[in-house]
Design an enzyme around this catalytic site. Sequence first.
Site, PDB file in Angstrom:
ATOM      1  N   ILE A  41     -13.748   6.475  -2.208  1.00  0.00           N
ATOM      2  CA  ILE A  41     -14.780   7.438  -1.797  1.00  0.00           C
ATOM      3  C   ILE A  41     -16.154   7.014  -2.318  1.00  0.00           C
ATOM      4  CG2 ILE A  41     -15.541   9.847  -1.963  1.00  0.00           C
ATOM      5  CD1 ILE A  41     -12.648  10.623  -2.510  1.00  0.00           C
ATOM      6  N   LYS A  93     -13.482   9.904 -15.400  1.00  0.00           N
ATOM      7  CA  LYS A  93     -14.283   9.940 -14.172  1.00  0.00           C
ATOM      8  C   LYS A  93     -15.379  11.011 -14.275  1.00  0.00           C
ATOM      9  CE  LYS A  93     -10.291   8.244 -11.622  1.00  0.00           C
ATOM     10  NZ  LYS A  93      -9.030   8.639 -10.979  1.00  0.00           N
ATOM     11  N   GLY A 126     -11.760   6.171  -6.330  1.00  0.00           N
ATOM     12  CA  GLY A 126     -11.274   5.066  -5.484  1.00  0.00           C
ATOM     13  C   GLY A 126     -12.200   4.677  -4.354  1.00  0.00           C
ATOM     14  N   ASP A 142      -7.489  10.679 -17.336  1.00  0.00           N
ATOM     15  CA  ASP A 142      -8.055   9.895 -16.227  1.00  0.00           C
ATOM     16  C   ASP A 142      -9.222  10.670 -15.582  1.00  0.00           C
ATOM     17  OD1 ASP A 142      -7.622   7.694 -14.040  1.00  0.00           O
ATOM     18  OD2 ASP A 142      -7.629   9.585 -12.940  1.00  0.00           O
ATOM     19  N   ALA A 179      -9.127 -15.251 -12.342  1.00  0.00           N
ATOM     20  CA  ALA A 179      -8.512 -15.366 -13.678  1.00  0.00           C
ATOM     21  C   ALA A 179      -7.403 -14.344 -13.810  1.00  0.00           C
ATOM     22  CB  ALA A 179      -9.567 -15.146 -14.747  1.00  0.00           C
ATOM     23  N   GLU A 195      -0.771   6.500 -13.233  1.00  0.00           N
ATOM     24  CA  GLU A 195      -1.112   5.403 -14.131  1.00  0.00           C
ATOM     25  C   GLU A 195       0.178   4.912 -14.800  1.00  0.00           C
ATOM     26  OE1 GLU A 195      -4.607   4.401 -14.786  1.00  0.00           O
ATOM     27  OE2 GLU A 195      -4.648   5.494 -12.921  1.00  0.00           O
TER      28      GLU A 195
HETATM   29  N1  HSE Z   1      -3.730   7.442 -11.365  1.00  0.00           N
HETATM   30  C1  HSE Z   1      -4.960   7.628 -10.694  1.00  0.00           C
HETATM   31  C2  HSE Z   1      -4.803   8.815  -9.776  1.00  0.00           C
HETATM   32  C3  HSE Z   1      -5.326   6.398  -9.918  1.00  0.00           C
HETATM   33  O1  HSE Z   1      -3.721   9.391  -9.701  1.00  0.00           O
HETATM   34  O2  HSE Z   1      -5.771   9.227  -9.177  1.00  0.00           O
HETATM   35  C4  HSE Z   1      -6.762   6.298  -9.571  1.00  0.00           C
HETATM   36  O3  HSE Z   1      -7.598   6.329 -10.677  1.00  0.00           O
END
Ligand code: HSE
Length: 436
Positions: free
Chosen positions: A137, A206, A135, A202, A46, A191
Amino acid sequence: MTDYRTLRVALLGAGAVGSQVAGLLLRHGDELADRAGARLELAGIAVRDPDAERDVDLPQELFTTDAESLIVGSDIVIELIGGLEPAYRLVLEALGSGADVVTANKALLATYGAEIFDAADQVGASVYYEAAAAGAIPIIRPLRDSLAGDRVRRIMGIVNGTTNYILDRMDTEGAEFAAMLTEAKQLGYAESDPTADVEGFDAAQKAALLASLAFHTSVPLERVHREGITHIDPAMVDAARHAGYVIKLLAVCERLDASDSPTGEAISVRVYPALVPREHPLAAVHGANNAVFVEAEAAGDLMFYGAGAGGIQTASAVMGDVVSAARRHMAGGLGVGESTRANLPIVPIGRVTTKYQITLEIDDRTGVLATVAGILSEGRVSIATVDQTVIEDGGVARLVIGTHKAVEQDLSDTVRRLADSGVVERVVSVLRVEGD
Ligand code: HSE
C-alpha cells in the site's frame, strides 16, 4: 533505444520479497530504464546461502555471501534482510559510501531510524521505505509528499494482516483465536515469531514510522502504547457485533490540540484492539488485508487499502522506491531528509481520551444499576448508552455500557472501583471505541 547511464544496484537478501525484487529488476529492465531515466544494473545479491531454494529462478552468478564488497561502488542498496543485525551495519555502510538505501525493514527503522536518517543526511543520501509499513500500500509517499502541504490530524491503520485475518474470521465465522492463529501461520501471514503479530509489536513498529512522518516528530518505539489481541474471545466478538461494532487491531496516531492536552499541542501513538463501527470503511477490511485511514485537515478523510504483505506485492513497493532513488540520483542534489521539525511531545496512554464500551456481569437486584452509575459518575466517566440483558433469572445480568469520551486514567481507575464494588460479578471486557 535511449542510451541511459547505468546505476549499480546491490540487493541484500533474497527471501520472499528479495527474490521477487530481483526478478522484477531483471525482467523489466527496459521499462524501468525509461521510468527511472537510468539503466538499473543488478550488480549482485548478497545472501547467507547461495544454494537455498528461492521463489524466483535467478542467475546463480549474481549470488554472493560478501555483502560488504557488493555495497562498495553501488548507487542504490536494497536492504531486504530484515531484523536488526547485520541489516543495521550494512545500511550504515551503504549510506557511508554515498549510496541511497531502499529498505522494507520496519524493525530496523523503528529502532534505529534516527541514527539511519542522520547518517543519510550527513552524506546527502536518501532512505526509502515504502514497503516497511503496510506492504504494497502506498502510504509513506502520500504522508511524506502528497500530504506535505496539509496537516494530518489522525491516522487509524489496520497494519497487521495476521491479526486482521484472525479477528475477521472470528467475526464472520465465530472462530476461536488459537485455531485462526494456526491458520494464519500456515498461510504465511505471520512473522516467524507470531508474538510480534498477536501482541502488537509489528503494528507498533509501523505506527512509529507513520506517526513520525505524519507529525514531523521522532517517535521512539518505546513511546508507542501497545496491546495485543490474545485476550479477545468469541464472546467479545459476538458482543461487539450485537452492539454494531467489529473488533480490529488498530494503530492510532493522533494529534492532540492544545485544548486536549494541558501541555499544549501533542501527539498520541497507540496500538490496541478497538471497536470500530460497522459502517466505518475500516470495518470492511477483511482477511489479511491492510488499510490506513487518514484524517487530514484540508483533504478530509482518505483511505489507502490493499495487501499488507506478500512477496510480489511488497516487491512492488520496493521497486517504486528503487525508481525514486534512481531518479534522485540522476537529478542530483541532496536527498530529502526525514523532518522532525515539530518534535511534538508524546502523551502517555493515561492522558488519552476515547469512548469506551464496558461489559460487566452484575448482580441482578434492586439498586445495582444505580450503584454502577454512581461509580461511573464519581470517576468522571459519562454514560452514553446502557444495554442490560438478564443472563440468569434473579441472578446475573449482563450490562453493556457505552461511554462518552473519557480520560484513559479516569476510566481504568473507575473500572477498578467497579470490579471492587461488590455488585459486579465480572468485568467481561473494556474496549475503546474508535472511528465513530
Ligand atoms: N506479519 C506481518 C503481517 C507481515 O501479518 O502483517 C507484514 O509486515
